[in-house]
Design an enzyme around this catalytic site. Sequence first.
Site, PDB file in Angstrom:
ATOM      1  N   ASN A  47       1.197   5.520   5.504  1.00 11.87           N
ATOM      2  CA  ASN A  47       0.705   6.117   4.270  1.00 11.87           C
ATOM      3  C   ASN A  47       1.396   5.830   3.634  1.00 11.87           C
ATOM      4  O   ASN A  47       1.519   7.369   2.473  1.00 11.87           O
ATOM      5  CB  ASN A  47      -0.705   6.834   4.584  1.00 11.87           C
ATOM      6  N   LYS A  88       0.316   6.036   0.630  1.00 10.66           N
ATOM      7  CA  LYS A  88       0.353   6.042  -0.839  1.00 10.66           C
ATOM      8  C   LYS A  88      -0.273   5.526  -2.379  1.00 10.66           C
ATOM      9  O   LYS A  88       0.983   5.064  -1.988  1.00 10.66           O
ATOM     10  CB  LYS A  88      -0.274   7.902  -0.872  1.00 10.66           C
ATOM     11  N   HIS A 111     -10.400   7.250   3.073  1.00 10.92           N
ATOM     12  CA  HIS A 111      -8.745   8.202   3.359  1.00 10.92           C
ATOM     13  C   HIS A 111      -9.902   9.174   2.495  1.00 10.92           C
ATOM     14  O   HIS A 111     -10.484   9.129   0.863  1.00 10.92           O
ATOM     15  CB  HIS A 111      -7.905   7.924   2.803  1.00 10.92           C
ATOM     16  N   GLU A 136      -8.169  11.185   0.240  1.00  9.04           N
ATOM     17  CA  GLU A 136      -8.303  11.544  -0.616  1.00  9.04           C
ATOM     18  C   GLU A 136      -9.314  10.052  -2.016  1.00  9.04           C
ATOM     19  O   GLU A 136      -9.421   9.970  -2.973  1.00  9.04           O
ATOM     20  CB  GLU A 136      -6.617  11.119  -0.772  1.00  9.04           C
ATOM     21  N   GLU A 144      -8.117  13.215  10.410  1.00 13.08           N
ATOM     22  CA  GLU A 144      -7.531  13.777   8.919  1.00 13.08           C
ATOM     23  C   GLU A 144      -7.996  14.822   8.518  1.00 13.08           C
ATOM     24  O   GLU A 144      -8.986  14.854   7.590  1.00 13.08           O
ATOM     25  CB  GLU A 144      -6.944  12.786   8.376  1.00 13.08           C
ATOM     26  N   GLY A 200      -0.745  16.927   3.394  1.00 14.39           N
ATOM     27  CA  GLY A 200       0.312  17.413   2.108  1.00 14.39           C
ATOM     28  C   GLY A 200       0.655  19.302   2.400  1.00 14.39           C
ATOM     29  O   GLY A 200       0.733  18.906   1.012  1.00 14.39           O
ATOM     30  N   SER A 253       0.022  16.327   7.390  1.00 16.01           N
ATOM     31  CA  SER A 253       1.566  16.900   8.272  1.00 16.01           C
ATOM     32  C   SER A 253       1.834  16.489   9.744  1.00 16.01           C
ATOM     33  O   SER A 253       2.874  17.346   9.542  1.00 16.01           O
ATOM     34  CB  SER A 253       1.249  18.213   7.120  1.00 16.01           C
TER      35      SER A 253
HETATM   36  P1  13P Z   1       0.826  13.979   5.262  1.00 10.67           P
HETATM   37  O1  13P Z   1       1.283  13.544   6.256  1.00 10.67           O
HETATM   38  O2  13P Z   1       1.262  14.011   3.645  1.00 10.67           O
HETATM   39  O3  13P Z   1       0.192  15.373   4.909  1.00 10.67           O
HETATM   40  O4  13P Z   1      -0.496  13.159   4.651  1.00 10.67           O
HETATM   41  C1  13P Z   1      -1.162  12.769   5.723  1.00 10.67           C
HETATM   42  C2  13P Z   1      -2.446  11.666   5.338  1.00 10.67           C
HETATM   43  O5  13P Z   1      -3.381  11.381   4.233  1.00 10.67           O
HETATM   44  C3  13P Z   1      -2.117  10.265   5.997  1.00 10.67           C
HETATM   45  O6  13P Z   1      -2.850   8.850   5.829  1.00 10.67           O
END
Ligand code: 13P
Length: 250
Positions: free
Chosen positions: A9, A11, A94, A96, A166, A172, A212
């Site tokens: 992803n 982002k 997601h 976010e 997640e 992150g 992560s």
């Molecule tokens: P990270 O791998 O940067 O923690 O992000 C995970 C994520 O949100 C994948 O959709």
Amino acid sequence: MRKAIIAGNWKMNKTPAEAAELVSELIPLVKDADCDVVVCVPAADFTVVGEAIKGTNIKLGAQNVHFAKSGAYTGELSADMLKACGVEYVVIGHSERRQYFGETDKTVNLRTLAAVEAGLTPIICVGEMKDEREAGYTDIIVEYQTLMALHGLTDEAIKAAVIAYEPVWAIGTGLTATDEQANETIGVIRKAIERKYGKDVADAVRIQYGGSMNPKNVKGLMAQPEIDGGLIGGASLKAPDFSQVVLYNK
Ligand code: 13P
């Protein structure tokens, strides 16, 4: 046996020029993967990435989809538009999107229905916040989010769907759920699907871990029986790192 699926992803990262560079580096590195490989890229990169991955084992994914066929929804993309751009997978719900853009379980469900209707494979994200885990609500949260997202789908569509567990506190942050925590919560999600839709459906649906995930922790996570893959943020932005995650079993 469920086939593993590792999805990046990206982002809101990578201009088209940067995307072309990343994907051209990635293609030879992941060509021998045993799992399904997906890159969920910004819409601005669909064309360059779509062209570059033609004839390879990498599939194109998007990061969201609107639920209407078309209409006055400024800034949104319909499932048919994604499909026409060569998109096969789409991340929905997601954390976010839920945190910063007001996505609700209801809109996640509508978006999932629209994606499936158009022939896209949804990657539905669920997960608890830190305070929810600490208060002991993880299971309730992930069960509710999962069942709400799947509401109204056929058994066949659920079997073909992908769910990404997640934990929000692991995204992150460099904090990862332990192998056992991730396995246990994914098991909870699968049990909830089993109670509602039966064992046949629950055994087929692929459930990823995300948060992560990286070349160092991927082996331990993927060794867990409930974990069918990963949704990778930060580590998907560098070809050597993402390819090591994809080749976790080599
Ligand atoms: P990270 O791998 O940067 O923690 O992000 C995970 C994520 O949100 C994948 O959709």
